[in-house]
Design an enzyme around this catalytic site. Structure first.
Site, short mmCIF file in Angstrom:
data_model
loop_
_atom_site.label_atom_id
_atom_site.label_comp_id
_atom_site.label_asym_id
_atom_site.label_seq_id
_atom_site.Cartn_x
_atom_site.Cartn_y
_atom_site.Cartn_z
N HIS A 71 0.81 -1.23 0.00
CA HIS A 71 0.00 0.00 0.00
C HIS A 71 0.84 1.27 0.00
CE1 HIS A 71 0.14 0.03 4.55
NE2 HIS A 71 0.19 1.31 4.31
N ASP A 120 -0.52 -7.68 1.61
CA ASP A 120 0.02 -6.32 1.55
C ASP A 120 1.54 -6.35 1.71
OD1 ASP A 120 0.31 -3.58 1.56
OD2 ASP A 120 -0.51 -3.30 3.59
N SER A 225 3.97 1.85 8.59
CA SER A 225 3.65 0.86 7.57
C SER A 225 4.89 0.41 6.79
CB SER A 225 2.70 1.45 6.55
OG SER A 225 1.40 1.35 7.01
N1 ARG Z 1 -1.46 2.02 7.47
C1 ARG Z 1 -0.56 2.73 8.31
C2 ARG Z 1 0.54 3.38 7.48
O1 ARG Z 1 0.37 3.54 6.31
C3 ARG Z 1 0.00 1.92 9.42
C4 ARG Z 1 -1.07 1.28 10.18
C5 ARG Z 1 -0.64 0.59 11.38
N2 ARG Z 1 -1.71 0.80 12.27
C6 ARG Z 1 -1.86 0.23 13.42
N3 ARG Z 1 -2.83 0.59 14.18
N4 ARG Z 1 -1.00 -0.70 13.80
O2 ARG Z 1 1.54 3.84 7.99
#
Ligand code: ARG
Length: 312
Positions: A71, A120, A225
């Site tokens: 992503h 992902d 992420s």
């Molecule tokens: N999707 C987020 C990013 O792009 C990270 C998500 C991790 N979230 C969590 N609650 N562990 O950085």
């Protein structure tokens, strides 16, 4: 005299703006509920930038390959061109230090499903090999199908937000230790959330959940992420998604690396950049400079200019 002042200040501002390590430690905030750590403790952890903006974490899985989240490289359901990305390795600090290399290729599994963040993960092929040192290392990944036992202590590492309120990355590498949550319990929690929020939150077999269930306060968050979730120093997860961050009812969710052991090794073998001779060299020069830091230095310079104009 005024002109001389002006010339001196222009030169000063240029030097200030281009000096790599001035005024970068404005904010030492604390991944959520974690503590400052050192790159030498997790030397395979890297920063990934898109057009010089820090976007995601990643882990070195060979001298030439980085594992991260798909992503981080997607926009409007398509992969963004690798020319926009660079990787910085060997530094605990955001935006500065270490070694920065360009990205040659980005490979995402065909099965990647952006709607529910299933599968992902992405393998980045680097334009040049990174030499290992005390601050640059290669992480091991678990064999195909390996399951981390429930309730195991696992560690998130990254430069992500250190509080839900602070919507900016951390200046210093953070780590936090949490516990794996059974896939069944995790899926159940998210299934309930799905009903109340209308959002699709499916926990599949290619995901691993980790947090402090019914306690909260420790988790990965935005900008973490793509970075590592570690169990006994092996890369068991790639930080992927979650409902908010550090929520007591909802653990963080990572891509389960052991589901992709074969895919990762095949991809590294098929995309080994053997054909690459100088293809990437023209891409980079001043990449990785944080405009905010630079702006901070410029403001300081403006102050100096005003000061010198008043007291000339
Ligand atoms: N999707 C987020 C990013 O792009 C990270 C998500 C991790 N979230 C969590 N609650 N562990 O950085």
């Amino acid at each position: 005299m005024w002109l001389l002042n002006f010339v001196v200040m222009v030169i000063a501002s240029t030097i200030l703006c281009l000096s790599p390590s001035f005024a970068t430690e404005e904010l030492v905030a604390l991944i959520i509920g974690g503590t400052n750590t050192d790159i030498e403790r997790y030397p395979y952890t890297v920063q990934i930038y898109r057009n010089s903006d820090f976007k995601c974490g990643g882990s070195l899985i060979s001298h030439r390959h980085v594992l991260s989240a798909a992503h981080c490289f997607f926009k409007n359901n398509g992969i963004i061109s690798p020319v926009h990305f660079t990787v910085r390795a060997g530094t605990s600090k955001l935006n500065t230090g270490g070694t920065e290399v360009a990205v040659y290729q980005i490979i995402v599994p065909d099965r990647y499903n952006p709607k529910i963040s299933d599968n992902d993960l992405a393998v980045l092929v680097l334009c040049s090999k990174l030499a290992t040192s005390a601050s640059i290392g290669i992480v091991t990944i678990p064999r195909q199908g390996y399951e981390v036992p429930d309730n195991s202590a696992v560690t998130y590492v990254g430069w992500g937000s250190t509080s839900v309120q602070i919507s900016q990355p951390s200046q210093i590498l953070q780590s936090v230790t949490v516990f794996t949550v059974s896939r069944h319990v995790c899926a159940e929690r998210y299934a309930r959330q799905e009903v109340s929020s209308g959002r699709v939150m499916v926990v599949t077999h290619n995901m691993i959940c980790a947090g402090l269930l019914d306690i909260g306060g420790k988790d990965a968050c935005q900008w973490d992420s793509g970075g590592p979730l570690l169990f006994n120093n092996t890369l068991v997860g790639i930080i992927s998604w979650g409902y908010q961050c550090a929520h007591s009812n909802f653990p963080g969710v990572a891509t389960r690396v052991s589901s992709f052991y074969r895919w990762i090794h095949e991809t590294m073998a098929n995309y080994n950049a053997d054909e690459l001779i100088g293809v990437c060299t023209s891409q980079k020069s001043a990449a990785g400079r944080n405009p905010m830091n630079c702006r901070g230095r410029l403001y300081l310079t403006y102050l100096l200019i005003i000061y010198s104009l008043i007291f000339k």
